[in-house]
Structure formats: structure tokens, C-alpha cells
Enzyme design. Sequence first.
Site, short mmCIF file in Angstrom:
data_model
loop_
_atom_site.label_atom_id
_atom_site.label_comp_id
_atom_site.label_asym_id
_atom_site.label_seq_id
_atom_site.Cartn_x
_atom_site.Cartn_y
_atom_site.Cartn_z
N ASP A 287 -0.98 1.62 0.47
CA ASP A 287 -1.83 0.74 1.52
C ASP A 287 -3.39 1.36 1.05
OD1 ASP A 287 -2.08 -0.95 3.68
OD2 ASP A 287 -2.09 0.73 4.96
N GLU B 32 7.06 6.22 -4.11
CA GLU B 32 6.39 5.57 -2.67
C GLU B 32 6.89 4.47 -2.17
OE1 GLU B 32 5.46 6.57 -0.09
OE2 GLU B 32 3.20 6.87 0.24
N LYS C 180 -0.22 -3.02 -1.57
CA LYS C 180 -1.05 -3.92 -0.60
C LYS C 180 -2.50 -3.72 -0.87
CE LYS C 180 0.64 -3.76 4.16
NZ LYS C 180 0.42 -3.45 5.58
N LYS D 128 9.75 9.26 4.37
CA LYS D 128 11.11 9.13 4.56
C LYS D 128 11.16 7.47 3.96
CE LYS D 128 11.70 10.96 9.08
NZ LYS D 128 11.77 10.56 10.42
N PHE E 181 1.93 -6.04 8.29
CA PHE E 181 2.67 -5.13 8.35
C PHE E 181 4.29 -5.45 8.04
CE2 PHE E 181 4.83 -1.33 10.18
CZ PHE E 181 4.09 -0.30 9.86
N VAL E 182 4.78 -4.69 7.01
CA VAL E 182 6.01 -4.92 6.51
C VAL E 182 7.06 -3.72 6.80
CG1 VAL E 182 5.43 -6.31 4.70
CG2 VAL E 182 5.49 -3.93 4.19
N ARG F 299 14.14 0.83 9.28
CA ARG F 299 14.32 1.30 7.83
C ARG F 299 15.49 0.74 7.14
NH1 ARG F 299 10.69 5.28 6.99
NH2 ARG F 299 9.80 6.74 8.81
N ASP G 244 9.31 1.58 7.91
CA ASP G 244 9.41 1.73 9.38
C ASP G 244 8.23 1.13 10.00
OD1 ASP G 244 7.71 3.97 8.84
OD2 ASP G 244 8.31 4.71 10.95
P1 IMP Z 1 -1.82 4.99 2.81
O1 IMP Z 1 -2.06 6.48 2.54
O2 IMP Z 1 -2.71 4.28 3.66
O3 IMP Z 1 -1.86 4.25 1.30
O4 IMP Z 1 -0.51 4.60 3.34
C1 IMP Z 1 0.92 4.85 2.64
C2 IMP Z 1 1.68 4.96 3.90
O5 IMP Z 1 1.47 4.13 5.19
C3 IMP Z 1 3.11 4.45 3.34
O6 IMP Z 1 3.83 5.60 2.79
C4 IMP Z 1 3.81 3.92 4.63
O7 IMP Z 1 4.47 4.83 5.04
C5 IMP Z 1 2.67 3.79 5.59
N1 IMP Z 1 2.56 2.20 5.54
C6 IMP Z 1 1.52 1.62 5.07
N2 IMP Z 1 1.58 0.01 5.26
C7 IMP Z 1 2.71 -0.05 5.86
C8 IMP Z 1 3.49 -1.20 6.23
O8 IMP Z 1 3.14 -2.43 6.23
N3 IMP Z 1 4.64 -0.93 6.80
C9 IMP Z 1 5.30 0.18 6.91
N4 IMP Z 1 4.66 1.44 6.68
C10 IMP Z 1 3.40 1.18 5.85
MG MG Z 2 5.64 6.50 4.11
#
Ligand code: IMP
Ligand code: MG
Length: 178
Positions: free
Chosen positions: A102, A98, A130, A42, A151-152, A164, A158
Site C-alpha cells: 500500500d 506480504e 495498490k 497475519k 479497501f479490500v 480474513r 482483514d
Molecule cells: P503499507 O505499509 O502502507 O504498505 O501497508 C501494508 C499493510 O497495510 C498490509 O500488510 C495490510 O495489512 C494493510 N493494508 C493496506 N491496504 C489494505 C487493504 O486494502 N485491506 C486490508 N489491509 C490493507
Molecule cells: Mg498486513
Amino acid sequence: MLNDIEKILVSEEELAEINKRLGAQITKDFEGKNLLVVGILKGSIYFMTDLTRNINLPLKLDFLAVSSYGGSTRSSGSVKIIKDIDIDISGYDVLLIEDILDSGRTLKYVSEMLTTRGANSITICTLLDKPARRVVDLSADYVGCSVPDEFVVGYGLDYDQHYRNLPFIGALKREVYE
Ligand code: IMP
Ligand code: MG
């Protein structure tokens, strides 16, 4: 809600600037293409609605939902599709939207899955990046801005489904999630 925010990292004004800049760039790059904008639910909803209103081209919208972090601030490492795209994407130039890149696992999984479905092209647009936390080799084609390893929340992002609806991106106080 505001008491839980350590500091504002991306203000409403900066978000508007990002949407203008990326929208103009995407308008140029996708001229004449068969554009399908796919938001990853979301977290991408606010970004997607503002960004697409800055894209001056005919386009279609669709959504995809993947398994989330739940009440944790670290991804589990496994990605699961919870809601799939409705449209048959073959022949479309897909622009994936997206909220934050992360570890990179989510976008790697989703972009590889969509590639096997015969899309004309897959392009990745993320509001936040990030880079310090990347574990897979992946970079986005369009990035709103980079954020430090904190963490943002806000503007779609969220923590345990909260925050959100903040109109800006803020760093969450550590005591909230530790
Ligand atoms: P990845 O698969 O580790 O790249 O994670 C991506 C998903 O993790 C994003 O779509 C977010 O939903 C969540 N996410 C990663 N870092 C944060 C953050 O700092 N705040 C909130 N959601 C995060
Ligand atoms: Mg997400």
C-alpha cells in the site's frame, strides 16, 4: 459477512492462477539458492500456504509480525516488529511474502531491517499492489495483481481482524468502515 462486500475483485480461480504463475517463476529464479520464505503475519498466511505449495524447491518457512492498522483503514506511518523471525537469516535468500503493498512503509522498513542482518538477498513478493497509494519509493519483485484504491478484504486481508477467511478478495462496502 458476504453482505459487507461491494464486489469481488480477485476470484478463487484467479487466486489459484496467480499462485501457479508466481510459484513457477519463483521456482525458476531460486533454483540452487538457499531459500527462506518469510511471511508477514497475519495477512499473508493464505497466500503463503498456497504459493509455497507451487514452489518446487527445498525451502524453509518463517514468520514476522508487524504493527497493524487496528480498526482503521489508514496506516499510522510507524512500523513496529511484534514478532521477530526465529532463524538467523545470514546466508539465506529471503523471500518476503506480504498480502498487499500500500504506502510501502511496512515492506521498506522490514526489508531494510533484514538487509542489515546479513541475508544473501532480500526479494519481495506481494499478492496485491495498490500503486495509487505509494508514499515511499518501493516496488515488489513479484506481484499477484494490482488493485484500485479501495479497501479490500479476504484471503488473509482483514478489516479490524474480520473477513480474513473469505476465499476471494473483495472490496469492502464503504459504509462498513466510514
Ligand atoms: P503499507 O505499509 O502502507 O504498505 O501497508 C501494508 C499493510 O497495510 C498490509 O500488510 C495490510 O495489512 C494493510 N493494508 C493496506 N491496504 C489494505 C487493504 O486494502 N485491506 C486490508 N489491509 C490493507
Ligand atoms: Mg498486513
